[in-house]
Design a protein around this motif. Structure first.
Motif, PDB file in Angstrom:
ATOM      1  N   ALA A  63      -6.385  -4.843 -13.540  1.00 27.65           N
ATOM      2  CA  ALA A  63      -5.308  -4.688 -12.454  1.00 27.65           C
ATOM      3  C   ALA A  63      -5.492  -6.138 -11.340  1.00 27.65           C
ATOM      4  N   SER A  64      -4.405  -6.619 -11.030  1.00 30.66           N
ATOM      5  CA  SER A  64      -4.724  -7.846 -10.100  1.00 30.66           C
ATOM      6  C   SER A  64      -5.188  -7.180  -8.737  1.00 30.66           C
ATOM      7  N   LEU A  65      -5.731  -7.974  -7.944  1.00 31.66           N
ATOM      8  CA  LEU A  65      -5.857  -7.414  -6.552  1.00 31.66           C
ATOM      9  C   LEU A  65      -4.739  -7.223  -5.487  1.00 31.66           C
ATOM     10  N   SER A  66      -3.473  -7.670  -6.205  1.00 33.69           N
ATOM     11  CA  SER A  66      -2.113  -7.434  -5.230  1.00 33.69           C
ATOM     12  C   SER A  66      -1.793  -6.041  -5.470  1.00 33.69           C
ATOM     13  N   ARG A  67      -2.188  -5.759  -7.072  1.00 29.62           N
ATOM     14  CA  ARG A  67      -1.941  -4.227  -7.337  1.00 29.62           C
ATOM     15  C   ARG A  67      -2.814  -3.348  -6.573  1.00 29.62           C
ATOM     16  N   ILE A  68      -3.995  -3.702  -6.540  1.00 32.82           N
ATOM     17  CA  ILE A  68      -5.013  -2.873  -5.890  1.00 32.82           C
ATOM     18  C   ILE A  68      -4.740  -2.790  -4.321  1.00 32.82           C
ATOM     19  N   ALA A  69      -3.966  -3.838  -3.800  1.00 34.38           N
ATOM     20  CA  ALA A  69      -3.761  -3.669  -2.278  1.00 34.38           C
ATOM     21  C   ALA A  69      -2.611  -2.889  -1.981  1.00 34.38           C
ATOM     22  N   ASP A  87      -0.351   6.523  17.316  1.00 38.70           N
ATOM     23  CA  ASP A  87       0.972   6.265  16.344  1.00 38.70           C
ATOM     24  C   ASP A  87       1.287   4.865  16.296  1.00 38.70           C
ATOM     25  N   GLN A  88       1.181   4.020  17.388  1.00 40.56           N
ATOM     26  CA  GLN A  88       1.560   2.753  17.470  1.00 40.56           C
ATOM     27  C   GLN A  88       0.649   1.929  16.451  1.00 40.56           C
ATOM     28  N   LEU A  89      -0.390   2.159  15.884  1.00 46.05           N
ATOM     29  CA  LEU A  89      -1.310   1.547  15.081  1.00 46.05           C
ATOM     30  C   LEU A  89      -0.324   0.926  13.714  1.00 46.05           C
ATOM     31  N   THR A  90      -0.359  -0.369  13.458  1.00 45.50           N
ATOM     32  CA  THR A  90       0.016  -0.503  12.307  1.00 45.50           C
ATOM     33  C   THR A  90      -0.865  -1.016  11.192  1.00 45.50           C
ATOM     34  N   TYR A  91      -0.712  -1.063  10.049  1.00 42.70           N
ATOM     35  CA  TYR A  91      -1.635  -1.205   8.913  1.00 42.70           C
ATOM     36  C   TYR A  91      -0.903  -2.135   7.847  1.00 42.70           C
ATOM     37  N   SER A  92      -1.668  -3.198   7.543  1.00 44.90           N
ATOM     38  CA  SER A  92      -1.362  -4.234   6.235  1.00 44.90           C
ATOM     39  C   SER A  92      -2.439  -4.320   5.428  1.00 44.90           C
ATOM     40  N   VAL A  93      -2.050  -4.385   4.432  1.00 43.85           N
ATOM     41  CA  VAL A  93      -3.167  -4.431   3.146  1.00 43.85           C
ATOM     42  C   VAL A  93      -2.693  -5.651   2.208  1.00 43.85           C
ATOM     43  N   GLU A  94      -3.607  -6.793   2.219  1.00 40.99           N
ATOM     44  CA  GLU A  94      -3.073  -7.738   1.530  1.00 40.99           C
ATOM     45  C   GLU A  94      -4.294  -8.414   0.729  1.00 40.99           C
ATOM     46  N   ALA A  95      -3.977  -9.206  -0.285  1.00 45.40           N
ATOM     47  CA  ALA A  95      -4.855  -9.926  -1.203  1.00 45.40           C
ATOM     48  C   ALA A  95      -4.639 -11.507  -1.058  1.00 45.40           C
ATOM     49  N   PRO A  96      -5.215 -11.861  -0.027  1.00 42.85           N
ATOM     50  CA  PRO A  96      -4.747 -13.309   0.437  1.00 42.85           C
ATOM     51  C   PRO A  96      -5.319 -14.422  -0.917  1.00 42.85           C
ATOM     52  N   GLU A  98      -5.638 -13.737  -3.706  1.00 45.07           N
ATOM     53  CA  GLU A  98      -6.346 -13.214  -4.862  1.00 45.07           C
ATOM     54  C   GLU A  98      -7.868 -13.463  -4.495  1.00 45.07           C
ATOM     55  N   ALA A  99      -8.346 -13.779  -3.496  1.00 46.51           N
ATOM     56  CA  ALA A  99      -9.845 -13.864  -3.026  1.00 46.51           C
ATOM     57  C   ALA A  99     -10.483 -12.540  -2.504  1.00 46.51           C
ATOM     58  N   GLY A 100      -9.746 -11.443  -2.287  1.00 43.66           N
ATOM     59  CA  GLY A 100     -10.491 -10.466  -1.757  1.00 43.66           C
ATOM     60  C   GLY A 100      -9.355  -9.559  -1.264  1.00 43.66           C
ATOM     61  N   ILE A 101      -9.740  -8.420  -0.463  1.00 46.98           N
ATOM     62  CA  ILE A 101      -8.674  -7.439   0.016  1.00 46.98           C
ATOM     63  C   ILE A 101      -9.087  -7.530   1.534  1.00 46.98           C
ATOM     64  N   LEU A 102      -8.012  -7.628   2.308  1.00 45.32           N
ATOM     65  CA  LEU A 102      -7.946  -7.576   3.762  1.00 45.32           C
ATOM     66  C   LEU A 102      -6.840  -6.366   4.203  1.00 45.32           C
ATOM     67  N   ILE A 103      -7.646  -5.651   5.118  1.00 46.78           N
ATOM     68  CA  ILE A 103      -6.754  -4.535   5.520  1.00 46.78           C
ATOM     69  C   ILE A 103      -6.756  -4.823   7.166  1.00 46.78           C
ATOM     70  N   THR A 104      -5.825  -4.960   7.585  1.00 44.94           N
ATOM     71  CA  THR A 104      -5.376  -5.335   9.226  1.00 44.94           C
ATOM     72  C   THR A 104      -4.896  -4.219   9.601  1.00 44.94           C
ATOM     73  N   VAL A 105      -5.700  -3.609  10.841  1.00 42.69           N
ATOM     74  CA  VAL A 105      -5.202  -2.551  11.675  1.00 42.69           C
ATOM     75  C   VAL A 105      -4.789  -3.343  12.833  1.00 42.69           C
ATOM     76  N   GLY A 106      -3.299  -3.182  13.136  1.00 43.97           N
ATOM     77  CA  GLY A 106      -2.729  -3.915  14.408  1.00 43.97           C
ATOM     78  C   GLY A 106      -2.362  -3.208  15.611  1.00 43.97           C
ATOM     79  N   ALA A 107      -1.854  -3.594  16.568  1.00 39.79           N
ATOM     80  CA  ALA A 107      -1.489  -2.903  17.706  1.00 39.79           C
ATOM     81  C   ALA A 107      -2.488  -1.785  18.105  1.00 39.79           C
ATOM     82  N   VAL A 108      -3.779  -2.224  18.159  1.00 41.98           N
ATOM     83  CA  VAL A 108      -4.842  -1.397  18.739  1.00 41.98           C
ATOM     84  C   VAL A 108      -4.854  -1.435  20.165  1.00 41.98           C
ATOM     85  N   PRO A 109      -4.636  -0.267  20.958  1.00 39.75           N
ATOM     86  CA  PRO A 109      -4.764  -0.172  22.299  1.00 39.75           C
ATOM     87  C   PRO A 109      -6.220  -0.483  22.807  1.00 39.75           C
ATOM     88  N   ARG A 110      -6.429  -1.232  23.820  1.00 38.01           N
ATOM     89  CA  ARG A 110      -7.692  -1.310  24.299  1.00 38.01           C
ATOM     90  C   ARG A 110      -8.400  -0.112  24.621  1.00 38.01           C
TER      91      ARG A 110
END
Length: 159
Positions: A63-69, A87-96, A98-110
């Motif tokens: 499987a490609s990394l994009s499929r794993i993402a 609830d405001q947190l956002t999650y994105s998973v990408e394979a930039p 095809e060099a690896g997997i990056l999970i980004t947790v966004g909108a995290v309140p300080r």
């Protein structure tokens, strides 16, 4: 092992790993394969000094990394730490690239992400640890094989 069983195992693995196999059909084929391997006394474990994550075989060996993402994205919804997070947190998973997997947790309140001393809060550490464990469940490593991918979890804190 009888020749017919070997052929059945090969056909099931081909079906599971084929990119156009539907999710329901893939799941049924995986259950059938698990039953056959259990009856024959063979395990899905691979030889050598290797370590495979619990979900390594789910997307298929090639499987490609994009499929794993995509699969990691589907799995994030069931994590306990995600349910305990704001609830405001956002999650994105990408394979930039095809060099690896990056999970980004966004909108995290300080105020949720840091403790009184300005360090990462226990809740944020639990969330990042669970996301890392989930990502590594699709990975492998060993003395005779490199990691399938390099994974990272990034948080974006907002004020």
């Amino acid at each position: 092992m009888p020749t017919g069983t070997i052929g059945r195992i090969q056909r099931l693995r081909s079906l599971i790993e084929h990119p156009r196999t539907g999710a329901a059909e893939r799941a049924a084929a995986q259950r059938m394969l698990d039953r056959i391997l259990a009856k024959t006394g063979r395990s899905a474990a691979r030889p050598g000094e290797r370590s495979y994550g619990a979900r390594h075989a789910r997307p298929g060996r090639h499987a490609s990394l994009s499929r794993i993402a995509e699969m990691i994205t589907e799995d994030i919804a069931v994590l306990n730490a995600v349910h305990d997070a704001p609830d405001q947190l956002t999650y994105s998973v990408e394979a930039p690239a095809e060099a690896g997997i990056l999970i980004t947790v966004g909108a995290v309140p300080r105020e949720w992400a840091t403790d009184a001393d300005g360090f990462d809060s226990a809740a944020l550490r639990v969330l990042v640890d669970e996301l890392t464990d989930l990502m590594n469940a699709y990975n492998h490593e060993g003395t005779d094989v490199a990691r399938r991918f390099i994974g990272r979890v990034r948080t974006e804190i907002v004020d």
